[in-house]
Write a protein that holds these residues in place. Sequence first.
Motif, mmCIF file in Angstrom:
data_model
loop_
_atom_site.group_PDB
_atom_site.id
_atom_site.type_symbol
_atom_site.label_atom_id
_atom_site.label_comp_id
_atom_site.label_asym_id
_atom_site.label_seq_id
_atom_site.Cartn_x
_atom_site.Cartn_y
_atom_site.Cartn_z
ATOM 1 N N PRO A 56 70.973 28.788 -4.726
ATOM 2 C CA PRO A 56 72.023 27.861 -5.189
ATOM 3 C C PRO A 56 71.495 26.459 -5.484
ATOM 4 O O PRO A 56 72.050 25.753 -6.321
ATOM 5 C CB PRO A 56 73.022 27.846 -4.026
ATOM 6 C CG PRO A 56 72.797 29.145 -3.336
ATOM 7 C CD PRO A 56 71.346 29.475 -3.485
ATOM 8 N N SER A 57 70.397 26.074 -4.829
ATOM 9 C CA SER A 57 69.848 24.724 -5.064
ATOM 10 C C SER A 57 69.355 24.556 -6.498
ATOM 11 O O SER A 57 69.170 23.437 -6.965
ATOM 12 C CB SER A 57 68.708 24.446 -4.083
ATOM 13 O OG SER A 57 67.696 25.434 -4.222
ATOM 14 N N THR A 58 69.155 25.659 -7.228
ATOM 15 C CA THR A 58 68.687 25.567 -8.617
ATOM 16 C C THR A 58 69.843 25.636 -9.615
ATOM 17 O O THR A 58 69.621 25.519 -10.820
ATOM 18 C CB THR A 58 67.695 26.708 -8.946
ATOM 19 O OG1 THR A 58 68.415 27.957 -8.919
ATOM 20 C CG2 THR A 58 66.546 26.746 -7.960
ATOM 21 N N TRP A 59 71.046 25.861 -9.158
ATOM 22 C CA TRP A 59 72.182 26.004 -10.069
ATOM 23 C C TRP A 59 72.557 24.637 -10.648
ATOM 24 O O TRP A 59 72.498 23.609 -9.960
ATOM 25 C CB TRP A 59 73.396 26.581 -9.341
ATOM 26 C CG TRP A 59 73.185 27.963 -8.812
ATOM 27 C CD1 TRP A 59 71.996 28.674 -8.767
ATOM 28 C CD2 TRP A 59 74.169 28.811 -8.211
ATOM 29 N NE1 TRP A 59 72.196 29.901 -8.169
ATOM 30 C CE2 TRP A 59 73.516 30.010 -7.822
ATOM 31 C CE3 TRP A 59 75.521 28.679 -7.939
ATOM 32 C CZ2 TRP A 59 74.177 31.061 -7.204
ATOM 33 C CZ3 TRP A 59 76.190 29.729 -7.324
ATOM 34 C CH2 TRP A 59 75.528 30.899 -6.972
ATOM 35 N N THR A 67 70.557 35.530 -1.380
ATOM 36 C CA THR A 67 69.967 35.040 -2.631
ATOM 37 C C THR A 67 68.451 35.060 -2.495
ATOM 38 O O THR A 67 67.913 35.280 -1.405
ATOM 39 C CB THR A 67 70.406 33.595 -2.970
ATOM 40 O OG1 THR A 67 69.677 32.677 -2.156
ATOM 41 C CG2 THR A 67 71.899 33.392 -2.791
ATOM 42 N N ALA A 68 67.780 34.753 -3.625
ATOM 43 C CA ALA A 68 66.341 34.530 -3.542
ATOM 44 C C ALA A 68 66.096 33.238 -2.777
ATOM 45 O O ALA A 68 66.974 32.374 -2.691
ATOM 46 C CB ALA A 68 65.764 34.427 -4.949
ATOM 47 N N LYS A 69 64.900 33.126 -2.217
ATOM 48 C CA LYS A 69 64.557 31.884 -1.522
ATOM 49 C C LYS A 69 64.198 30.814 -2.553
ATOM 50 O O LYS A 69 63.756 31.135 -3.663
ATOM 51 C CB LYS A 69 63.391 32.135 -0.567
ATOM 52 C CG LYS A 69 63.833 32.808 0.714
ATOM 53 C CD LYS A 69 62.749 32.778 1.766
ATOM 54 C CE LYS A 69 63.320 33.199 3.115
ATOM 55 N NZ LYS A 69 62.289 33.392 4.122
ATOM 56 N N PRO A 70 64.378 29.542 -2.207
ATOM 57 C CA PRO A 70 64.122 28.468 -3.167
ATOM 58 C C PRO A 70 62.736 28.523 -3.802
ATOM 59 O O PRO A 70 62.563 28.205 -4.964
ATOM 60 C CB PRO A 70 64.300 27.202 -2.317
ATOM 61 C CG PRO A 70 65.274 27.606 -1.269
ATOM 62 C CD PRO A 70 64.953 29.044 -0.954
ATOM 63 N N ASN A 71 61.744 28.927 -3.046
ATOM 64 C CA ASN A 71 60.389 28.976 -3.616
ATOM 65 C C ASN A 71 60.011 30.371 -4.102
ATOM 66 O O ASN A 71 58.858 30.672 -4.340
ATOM 67 C CB ASN A 71 59.377 28.498 -2.563
ATOM 68 C CG ASN A 71 59.455 29.369 -1.305
ATOM 69 O OD1 ASN A 71 60.338 30.218 -1.198
ATOM 70 N ND2 ASN A 71 58.554 29.159 -0.377
#
Length: 237
Positions: free
Chosen positions: A227-230, A209-213
């Motif tokens: 996934p932390s943004t889902w 996935t893309a990285k969180p930042n």
Amino acid sequence: MPTHTHFPLAIYQADLPDAALNKLGMLEAVRDLESSDDEKRNFEGRAWTGDIHGVASVQDDSRFGWLVGQVETHTRLYLQELGLELKDVALYIQRAWPVISRYGEEIGPHSHLTAHVSAVYYISVPYSGSDAAGCLVFLNDARLNEVCAGLGLENTELFTEWNGLNQDQAAYAPTEGRLLLFPAKQRHAVAANETEDDRVSVSFDIVLTAKPNQTTGKSYEFLAPPPSTWKPFGTAI
Ligand SMILES: [Fe+2]
């Protein structure tokens, strides 16, 4: 006159140096996990696979910690070999599950379509390095050189020989301590274990996935957001 070949499938292989040291602990853990499965869903002649028995998170089980670390290291090496720039990519083990194949048991053709990279590691293999305990067979669905559709099927006799230009499958003999990585979408199957002893392995599904930042940029469109943004759906109907 040369005939050129292009578009190879990349299967990564690593024989892990500490395999023997870690064998018994993981073998015991796999047996333990299988015995805790009280809802057997095996079809006759099919291997016991943890993913359909609620045993699909061995990445969080400390008894597999050494193997998880090896899979992470070698996945990075594999992706770098494929030419990927990993600094903008986050890697996740989506699920990981043990497999026990007893005499006569096989795994039918399938692919791992929820993941991007898949791995298999062989903990214990009778007659290791031979075909006896059941080869992992990659199936050539692309058949780029099949100039007439169906020419390569089993019920034709039009090829005088099987060679690298018309091969319809590639088989890997199960080998104790060996890790294989491959594109998760690549269809594959596992031949029957023809020995009296169990073949025991662990499979991994890995996701990029893309990285969180890293929610902008050239690669973002082609990677799932972190996934932390889902946001899960609410419970309202
Ligand atoms: Fe598989």
